[in-house]
Design an enzyme around this catalytic site. Structure first.
Site, PDB file in Angstrom:
ATOM      1  N   GLU A 150      52.540  20.095  26.197  1.00  0.00           N
ATOM      2  CA  GLU A 150      53.335  20.608  25.083  1.00  0.00           C
ATOM      3  C   GLU A 150      54.734  20.989  25.595  1.00  0.00           C
ATOM      4  OE1 GLU A 150      51.523  24.085  23.465  1.00  0.00           O
ATOM      5  OE2 GLU A 150      52.768  24.069  21.649  1.00  0.00           O
TER       6      GLU A 150
ATOM      7  N   ASP B  58      56.081  17.604  13.829  1.00  0.00           N
ATOM      8  CA  ASP B  58      55.317  16.810  14.805  1.00  0.00           C
ATOM      9  C   ASP B  58      55.051  15.416  14.236  1.00  0.00           C
ATOM     10  OD1 ASP B  58      54.755  19.673  15.290  1.00  0.00           O
ATOM     11  OD2 ASP B  58      53.468  18.940  16.896  1.00  0.00           O
TER      12      ASP B  58
ATOM     13  N   ASP C  13      59.109  28.967  17.631  1.00  0.00           N
ATOM     14  CA  ASP C  13      58.474  30.207  17.194  1.00  0.00           C
ATOM     15  C   ASP C  13      58.967  31.520  17.824  1.00  0.00           C
ATOM     16  OD1 ASP C  13      57.141  27.952  16.423  1.00  0.00           O
ATOM     17  OD2 ASP C  13      55.172  28.620  17.028  1.00  0.00           O
TER      18      ASP C  13
ATOM     19  N   TYR D  44      41.995  26.816  13.970  1.00  0.00           N
ATOM     20  CA  TYR D  44      43.376  27.280  14.136  1.00  0.00           C
ATOM     21  C   TYR D  44      43.571  28.482  13.223  1.00  0.00           C
ATOM     22  CZ  TYR D  44      48.442  27.583  14.110  1.00  0.00           C
ATOM     23  OH  TYR D  44      49.727  28.046  14.223  1.00  0.00           O
TER      24      TYR D  44
ATOM     25  N   GLN E  93      59.200  23.352   7.999  1.00  0.00           N
ATOM     26  CA  GLN E  93      59.665  23.154   9.383  1.00  0.00           C
ATOM     27  C   GLN E  93      60.941  22.310   9.381  1.00  0.00           C
ATOM     28  OE1 GLN E  93      56.416  21.596  11.802  1.00  0.00           O
ATOM     29  NE2 GLN E  93      56.461  23.430  13.062  1.00  0.00           N
TER      30      GLN E  93
ATOM     31  N   ARG F 232      51.752  31.854  25.667  1.00  0.00           N
ATOM     32  CA  ARG F 232      51.750  31.937  24.199  1.00  0.00           C
ATOM     33  C   ARG F 232      52.479  33.215  23.756  1.00  0.00           C
ATOM     34  NH1 ARG F 232      50.835  28.083  20.930  1.00  0.00           N
ATOM     35  NH2 ARG F 232      50.065  29.563  19.418  1.00  0.00           N
TER      36      ARG F 232
ATOM     37  N   TRP G 212      58.824  29.187  24.109  1.00  0.00           N
ATOM     38  CA  TRP G 212      60.206  28.841  23.777  1.00  0.00           C
ATOM     39  C   TRP G 212      61.220  29.727  24.505  1.00  0.00           C
ATOM     40  CZ3 TRP G 212      61.396  24.407  21.373  1.00  0.00           C
ATOM     41  CH2 TRP G 212      60.398  23.762  20.639  1.00  0.00           C
TER      42      TRP G 212
ATOM     43  N   GLY H 214      60.530  25.996  14.161  1.00  0.00           N
ATOM     44  CA  GLY H 214      59.828  25.170  15.138  1.00  0.00           C
ATOM     45  C   GLY H 214      59.877  25.773  16.532  1.00  0.00           C
TER      46      GLY H 214
HETATM   47  C1  9YW Z   1      51.769  27.611  17.003  1.00  0.00           C
HETATM   48  C2  9YW Z   1      52.584  22.016  16.713  1.00  0.00           C
HETATM   49  C3  9YW Z   1      53.473  23.235  16.658  1.00  0.00           C
HETATM   50  C4  9YW Z   1      54.970  22.862  16.659  1.00  0.00           C
HETATM   51  C5  9YW Z   1      55.845  24.108  16.829  1.00  0.00           C
HETATM   52  C6  9YW Z   1      55.383  24.869  18.057  1.00  0.00           C
HETATM   53  C7  9YW Z   1      53.905  25.215  17.938  1.00  0.00           C
HETATM   54  C8  9YW Z   1      52.380  26.398  16.415  1.00  0.00           C
HETATM   55  O1  9YW Z   1      53.143  24.034  17.786  1.00  0.00           O
HETATM   56  O2  9YW Z   1      53.693  26.105  16.867  1.00  0.00           O
HETATM   57  O3  9YW Z   1      50.745  28.085  16.503  1.00  0.00           O
HETATM   58  O4  9YW Z   1      52.244  28.119  18.000  1.00  0.00           O
HETATM   59  O5  9YW Z   1      56.146  26.017  18.259  1.00  0.00           O
HETATM   60  O6  9YW Z   1      57.189  23.740  16.930  1.00  0.00           O
HETATM   61  O7  9YW Z   1      55.300  22.209  15.489  1.00  0.00           O
HETATM   62  O8  9YW Z   1      52.887  21.239  17.823  1.00  0.00           O
END
Ligand code: 9YW
Length: 442
Positions: free
Chosen positions: A415, A41, A177, A85, A112, A212, A372, A175
């Site tokens: 996003e 990011d 996920d 987080y 990443q 999610r 994704w 990236g």
């Molecule tokens: C998560 C921050 C990140 C990206 C990833 C994306 C997501 C983190 O968000 O992952 O906890 O889900 O998949 O590519 O870097 O934007």
């Protein structure tokens, strides 16, 4: 009715979004869902920032690079002081377990995709075009050796078969996920009874849980961290022991591309010739590995499951990896480009905007709202647009840019977006969406 901002308002709104996510020590990936710095990011964020202030962009990239591990790895998260987080620094325990991890700021224990050299190229060019030669020079001098070490770490520790195909040890490292690319390898990750309990914090921060990953997926994500903790994040032991080990064709293509870019930046800044040569060699090898993964039956490149010793033929946007780094024979390359722009992908008649989604709408696994597994991700489109420019595919690059700006004109800086309706999904005011929009507007 969907709002449609004009370019001036949209640029102002993107800049406003970035400043809103600036917490003083860093620009976070998103205001509530992601209150920390994510590695790839930040590469994208610094590109957008460069249009506002080259010095500020340089500072952001420096912040990330200052958290580089002593062994060269750039960690996937650099934690801010703020909480909110999960998994946070305590769950990772990287600094407690591995002497290469910095104590401050705290970081995660994985990486990443290596897009940073691409960001450096863009920032240096923007800075020079603004007459900020000293900023460009200082950043290049600071960042180049660090990025070289990062690429060297990837070659040293993440090319287990010495083929150039780089491996990931966690879906987060891709990236992407919960991409269906990883369903098969993840089906063989079995969380043990000693998985410590945890509470997810992402739920409730998006409109619907289905946007999610599921709880089953999260258990596996967390289990892989437990496995890494057991070997104290020792890079080679992780590759040896992790129940998830996959050659990631998209990461490999980005690495090949970024290594070429870094080599050229090295020539421009009088870096050691042997290192430049080495970077070109790594690029060549990884480009060849991407080409080797190409499946003529589907027209797509494939990931390689290194635990199951099999190709992974799931059809996703990652299959177009060769368009990023080159290396396919001209005929195959042309047909890949036609496929990406054609009715299965960006040219699908039902799409809100002609942008390739993460999974084809014609695929049985297409889930248009699920992270994704179907949505459109602006940053991925930016990468293809950038590579198209590099290859001289001007009209494709321009078309993609126009369509992306049409999608983003609602000003949500989501996003990800529903490919068929253009509905914003996931987080709003996501920094990297704002930043690629700023870049497209210039
Ligand atoms: C998560 C921050 C990140 C990206 C990833 C994306 C997501 C983190 O968000 O992952 O906890 O889900 O998949 O590519 O870097 O934007």
């Amino acid at each position: 009715m969907r709002t449609s901002l004009g370019p001036v308002q949209l640029a102002a709104s993107a800049a406003w979004t970035l400043s809103g996510n600036d917490i003083g020590t860093m620009i976070t990936a998103a205001p509530r869902l992601y209150p920390h710095m994510w590695s790839w990011d930040t590469a994208f964020i610094s590109i957008g920032l460069a249009h506002l202030s080259a010095a500020r962009a340089a500072q952001e990239l420096r912040t990330l690079l200052s958290a580089q591990w002593r062994n060269g790895m750039i960690p996937h998260i650099v934690f801010s002081e703020g909480a909110g987080y999960f998994p946070g620094p305590e769950r990772w325990g990287a600094a407690e377990l591995n002497p290469d991890a910095p104590n401050a700021p705290r970081t995660s224990g994985i990486c990443q995709p290596p897009v940073h050299a691409i960001a450096l190229r863009r920032i240096v060019d923007i800075a020079r075009s603004q007459g900020e030669r000293a900023v460009a020079y200082d950043l290049l001098t600071f960042a180049w050796p660090r990025l070289y070490r990062w690429h060297e770490w990837l070659v040293r520790h993440r090319d287990p078969l010495a083929t150039g195909m780089l491996a990931i040890v966690h879906g987060w490292e891709s990236g992407m996920d919960n991409s269906p690319r990883w369903d098969l390898p993840y089906s063989e990750v079995f969380p043990g009874p000693d998985l410590p309990p945890y509470v997810r914090l992402d739920r409730g921060l998006v409109a619907e849980d289905a946007e999610r990953p599921s709880d089953v997926e999260y258990d596996r994500y967390l289990w892989l961290i437990e496995e890494m903790r057991k070997v104290r994040y020792d890079a080679d032991a992780v590759v040896r022991d992790s129940s998830f080990l996959v050659g990631d064709v998209f990461v490999t293509a980005l690495f090949a591309l970024a290594s070429e870019v870094l080599a050229t930046l090295g020539e421009e800044s009088d870096q050691p010739a042997w290192q430049i040569k080495q970077l070109r060699g790594w690029a060549r090898r990884s480009r060849a590995a991407v080409a080797t993964s190409y499946d003529p039956l589907t027209g797509l490149a494939r990931d390689r499951d290194l635990r199951g010793d099999r190709w992974l033929s799931t059809s996703t946007i990652a299959g177009f990896a060769p368009l990023l780094c080159g290396g396919l024979p001209v005929g195959e390359e042309k047909s890949q480009l036609a496929m990406l722009c054609g009715p299965d992908w960006a040219g699908h008649p039902g799409l809100f905007a002609a942008i390739p989604p993460s999974v084809s709408p014609n695929d049985v696994g297409f889930r248009p709202r699920e992270y994704w597994r179907g949505p459109v991700w602006p940053v991925i489109a930016w990468l293809f647009g950038w590579a198209f420019e590099e290859h001289g595919w001007k009209s494709e690059a321009e078309h993609l840019r126009t369509e992306c700006l049409r999608l983003a004109a609602d000003g949500s800086f989501a996003e990800y977006y529903h490919p068929l309706t253009g509905e914003p999904l996931g987080s709003r005011q996501q920094s990297w969406t704002a930043t690629v929009v700023l870049d497209w507007l210039h």
